[in-house]
Design an enzyme around this catalytic site. Sequence first.
Site, mmCIF file in Angstrom:
data_model
loop_
_atom_site.group_PDB
_atom_site.id
_atom_site.type_symbol
_atom_site.label_atom_id
_atom_site.label_comp_id
_atom_site.label_asym_id
_atom_site.label_seq_id
_atom_site.Cartn_x
_atom_site.Cartn_y
_atom_site.Cartn_z
ATOM 1 N N PHE A 83 0.827 -1.205 0.000
ATOM 2 C CA PHE A 83 0.000 0.000 0.000
ATOM 3 C C PHE A 83 0.862 1.255 0.000
ATOM 4 C CE2 PHE A 83 -1.976 3.315 2.761
ATOM 5 C CZ PHE A 83 -2.884 3.782 1.818
ATOM 6 N N TRP A 84 1.787 1.325 0.928
ATOM 7 C CA TRP A 84 2.524 2.581 1.096
ATOM 8 C C TRP A 84 3.391 2.921 -0.112
ATOM 9 C CZ3 TRP A 84 0.947 6.373 3.774
ATOM 10 C CH2 TRP A 84 0.134 6.141 4.868
ATOM 11 N N LEU A 217 -6.464 5.193 14.202
ATOM 12 C CA LEU A 217 -6.767 4.157 13.213
ATOM 13 C C LEU A 217 -6.927 2.838 13.972
ATOM 14 C CD1 LEU A 217 -6.912 2.882 10.376
ATOM 15 C CD2 LEU A 217 -4.408 2.870 10.349
ATOM 16 N N CYS A 218 -8.075 2.234 13.801
ATOM 17 C CA CYS A 218 -8.342 1.004 14.559
ATOM 18 C C CYS A 218 -9.242 0.068 13.755
ATOM 19 C CB CYS A 218 -9.029 1.378 15.880
ATOM 20 S SG CYS A 218 -9.381 -0.046 16.911
ATOM 21 N N LEU A 228 -8.129 -3.753 5.389
ATOM 22 C CA LEU A 228 -9.127 -2.711 5.625
ATOM 23 C C LEU A 228 -8.450 -1.371 5.946
ATOM 24 C CD1 LEU A 228 -12.087 -1.961 5.855
ATOM 25 C CD2 LEU A 228 -12.140 -2.908 8.168
ATOM 26 N N ALA A 229 -7.292 -1.431 6.622
ATOM 27 C CA ALA A 229 -6.608 -0.185 6.998
ATOM 28 C C ALA A 229 -6.322 0.700 5.778
ATOM 29 C CB ALA A 229 -5.341 -0.487 7.791
ATOM 30 N N LEU A 467 -1.032 13.773 19.476
ATOM 31 C CA LEU A 467 -1.581 12.976 20.585
ATOM 32 C C LEU A 467 -1.459 11.486 20.312
ATOM 33 C CD1 LEU A 467 -4.896 14.884 21.339
ATOM 34 C CD2 LEU A 467 -2.643 15.236 22.338
HETATM 35 C C1 MYA Z 1 -4.171 14.433 2.777
HETATM 36 C C2 MYA Z 1 -4.704 13.649 3.886
HETATM 37 C C3 MYA Z 1 -4.050 12.307 4.022
HETATM 38 C C4 MYA Z 1 -4.588 11.533 5.238
HETATM 39 C C5 MYA Z 1 -3.950 10.157 5.448
HETATM 40 C C6 MYA Z 1 -2.502 10.251 5.889
HETATM 41 C C7 MYA Z 1 -1.924 8.884 6.243
HETATM 42 C C8 MYA Z 1 -2.430 8.354 7.566
HETATM 43 C C9 MYA Z 1 -1.875 7.006 7.865
HETATM 44 C C10 MYA Z 1 -2.507 6.392 9.107
HETATM 45 C C11 MYA Z 1 -1.921 6.936 10.372
HETATM 46 C C12 MYA Z 1 -2.521 6.281 11.595
HETATM 47 C C13 MYA Z 1 -1.926 6.783 12.877
HETATM 48 C C14 MYA Z 1 -2.425 5.895 14.011
HETATM 49 O O1 MYA Z 1 -3.582 5.864 14.316
HETATM 50 S S1 MYA Z 1 -1.248 4.915 14.803
HETATM 51 C C15 MYA Z 1 -2.221 3.753 15.714
HETATM 52 C C16 MYA Z 1 -2.529 2.537 14.901
HETATM 53 N N1 MYA Z 1 -3.519 1.694 15.573
HETATM 54 C C17 MYA Z 1 -3.224 0.626 16.284
HETATM 55 O O2 MYA Z 1 -2.087 0.227 16.429
HETATM 56 C C18 MYA Z 1 -4.428 -0.059 16.924
HETATM 57 C C19 MYA Z 1 -4.345 -1.562 16.910
HETATM 58 N N2 MYA Z 1 -4.139 -2.046 15.536
HETATM 59 C C20 MYA Z 1 -5.103 -2.041 14.585
HETATM 60 O O3 MYA Z 1 -6.236 -1.639 14.796
HETATM 61 C C21 MYA Z 1 -4.703 -2.562 13.215
HETATM 62 O O4 MYA Z 1 -3.575 -3.390 13.355
HETATM 63 C C22 MYA Z 1 -4.394 -1.428 12.218
HETATM 64 C C23 MYA Z 1 -5.673 -0.640 11.926
HETATM 65 C C24 MYA Z 1 -3.321 -0.495 12.726
HETATM 66 C C25 MYA Z 1 -3.910 -2.050 10.891
HETATM 67 O O5 MYA Z 1 -4.833 -2.949 10.446
HETATM 68 P P1 MYA Z 1 -4.409 -4.426 10.000
HETATM 69 O O6 MYA Z 1 -3.359 -4.862 10.935
HETATM 70 O O7 MYA Z 1 -5.625 -5.257 9.910
HETATM 71 O O8 MYA Z 1 -3.725 -4.219 8.568
HETATM 72 P P2 MYA Z 1 -4.452 -4.283 7.139
HETATM 73 O O9 MYA Z 1 -4.361 -5.653 6.596
HETATM 74 O O10 MYA Z 1 -5.807 -3.705 7.204
HETATM 75 O O11 MYA Z 1 -3.530 -3.306 6.278
HETATM 76 C C26 MYA Z 1 -2.156 -3.516 6.169
HETATM 77 C C27 MYA Z 1 -1.565 -2.243 5.606
HETATM 78 O O12 MYA Z 1 -1.820 -1.176 6.540
HETATM 79 C C28 MYA Z 1 -0.573 -0.605 6.940
HETATM 80 N N3 MYA Z 1 -0.649 -0.181 8.331
HETATM 81 C C29 MYA Z 1 -0.801 -0.960 9.406
HETATM 82 N N4 MYA Z 1 -0.781 -0.211 10.525
HETATM 83 C C30 MYA Z 1 -0.606 1.065 10.122
HETATM 84 C C31 MYA Z 1 -0.483 2.280 10.804
HETATM 85 N N5 MYA Z 1 -0.497 2.347 12.150
HETATM 86 N N6 MYA Z 1 -0.317 3.406 10.099
HETATM 87 C C32 MYA Z 1 -0.275 3.364 8.758
HETATM 88 N N7 MYA Z 1 -0.366 2.227 8.040
HETATM 89 C C33 MYA Z 1 -0.525 1.088 8.727
HETATM 90 C C34 MYA Z 1 0.425 -1.735 6.777
HETATM 91 O O13 MYA Z 1 1.738 -1.224 6.706
HETATM 92 C C35 MYA Z 1 -0.054 -2.363 5.493
HETATM 93 O O14 MYA Z 1 0.327 -1.584 4.367
HETATM 94 P P3 MYA Z 1 1.638 -2.030 3.537
HETATM 95 O O15 MYA Z 1 2.753 -2.143 4.526
HETATM 96 O O16 MYA Z 1 1.306 -3.341 2.901
HETATM 97 O O17 MYA Z 1 1.873 -0.929 2.550
#
Ligand code: MYA
Length: 467
Positions: A83-84, A217-218, A228-229, A467
């Site tokens: 994704f990234w 993000l949760c 889903l993330a 935060l």
């Molecule tokens: C212009 C505006 C832009 C706005 C958006 C700006 C960007 C914002 C970015 C978000 C900033 C958030 C800041 C916070 O809230 S940081 C807090 C994150 N939350 C937690 O740690 C809570 C517990 N964990 C979970 O709920 C899940 O494990 C999460 C939801 C984290 C991932 O769910 P899951 O484990 O089921 O994974 P997947 O199969 O759906 O998806 C896998 C893909 O997702 C990428 N991934 C996993 N974790 C993160 C993460 N923390 N930031 C960015 N990307 C993340 C991962 O590298 C992979 O992509 P790639 O490696 O293959 O490429």
Amino acid sequence: MKATHMLPGARCQQLATSRSQLRPSAIPSPPPPPQTLIYRLSTQLRSAAPRVVVAGNDSSSPDEEQISNPDPHPATALAQHRFWETQPVRQFKDGLGPSLVEGPIEQPTPVDAVKQEPYNLPALYEWTTCDMDDDRTCAEVCNLLRDNYVVNEASTFRLSFSKEFLRWALCPPGYFKSWHIGVRVKATQKLVSFITGVPSRIRVRREVVRMAEVNLLCVHKKLRSKRLAPVMIKELTRRAHLENVWQAAYTGGLLLPTPIATCRYWHRSLNPKKLVDVRFYRLGPRMTMSRAVKLHRLPEAIVTLGFRKMELADVPAITKLLRGFLSQFFIAADLDEKDVEHWLLPVENVVDSYVVQKPGTNELTDFCSFYTLSSSILNNQNHSVLKAAYSLYNVSTKTPLHQLVNDALIVAKKEDHDVFNALDIMHNHAFLDKLKFGPGDWRRHYYLYNYRIPFALRSPALGLVLL
Ligand SMILES: CCCCCCCCCCCCCC(=O)SCCNC(=O)CCNC(=O)[C@H](O)C(C)(C)COP(=O)(O)OP(=O)(O)OC[C@H]1O[C@@H](n2cnc3c(N)ncnc32)[C@H](O)[C@@H]1OP(=O)(O)O
């Protein structure tokens, strides 16, 4: 401001700790030590009171010696990111250096060209916008996070958000309800995923950029690893574009392409006995409980004359003080009076701020602040909640910084906080050792979306608390 967070970017790092006298036990094992520029420089920096903050200097192009330092995240050593790698973020393979342009990676399109429909979800699920003013919805979000948000590796602590905290964190001036995004199961309406953004202005060097601060993000534990993330992130991005916002800031414990800086939490014990009981700390071999208690004892009364709680009337003076202070960092929050009123005016059990008023005058010379975030303690018979204070902004012009923060520790202790956490950003390194903070094991990476900084920043370059 924010977070993630504190907190919350990968908040588990807040829960991990070590100190020479108090050692971590069942707390998360540290990620491999980064053989990085950031790490080496921030270590050097501790002795060198930094005013500025680029990995090198504050001129517009870092000098040869600085850019020839090794890349903290060399591409060869790093995992692939399906994704990234498709997103406008600095990729590991890009490396570092002056040949890379600083600033936006992709240019904005006209807002009416932004995709109007939400991204597709699997058939069983639907999008929802979470109205944080609605008590029921706010409670649903608290519950989702309580059961599914960040835990430490040993599963002994989980961050726990109150409604008041969420409203403070998610509803700053000019916030968009549409950026509080949930996913529900169509059949049951159960909330199973969440992501948020809040609008902010962040100054990078001399540019003030409108950004979304992304946090919370949760994905429900049962829906993990189903990609889903990325959909949550893309939908938030789409909604940000609809508001003509094209950049974002976020933090996390996970190493993704590519941090602008990496920092570390430090922890100051306020209640050593409880911290040992709940296995937040482990006593080192030469440490007894009574020595630990003695070591961390604080004076009963604050030391600084004129130290008092911040009031509404202080907002203009504090804004001025804070803006002056933040102007010295490479990247910093750009706060106006409305922001200061929202983010820093005390709210019970959410945010605390103190000023120093020069005796006999109206002049405010110093300022310190922290927010409160508790964690549930899992599987402990004696304790269920760990109450933590997180340092926000501390500005000292007359009172020595360590004295100011020591007074903050005293008031935090009086309000029943068990531990006081601070990142090694801004000038915090100047008080951490002196006030008996110990370094935590986990790191917190700071990221920008669609904004490239072509060199590594040291953590004291950051004038921004997410935060
Ligand atoms: C212009 C505006 C832009 C706005 C958006 C700006 C960007 C914002 C970015 C978000 C900033 C958030 C800041 C916070 O809230 S940081 C807090 C994150 N939350 C937690 O740690 C809570 C517990 N964990 C979970 O709920 C899940 O494990 C999460 C939801 C984290 C991932 O769910 P899951 O484990 O089921 O994974 P997947 O199969 O759906 O998806 C896998 C893909 O997702 C990428 N991934 C996993 N974790 C993160 C993460 N923390 N930031 C960015 N990307 C993340 C991962 O590298 C992979 O992509 P790639 O490696 O293959 O490429």
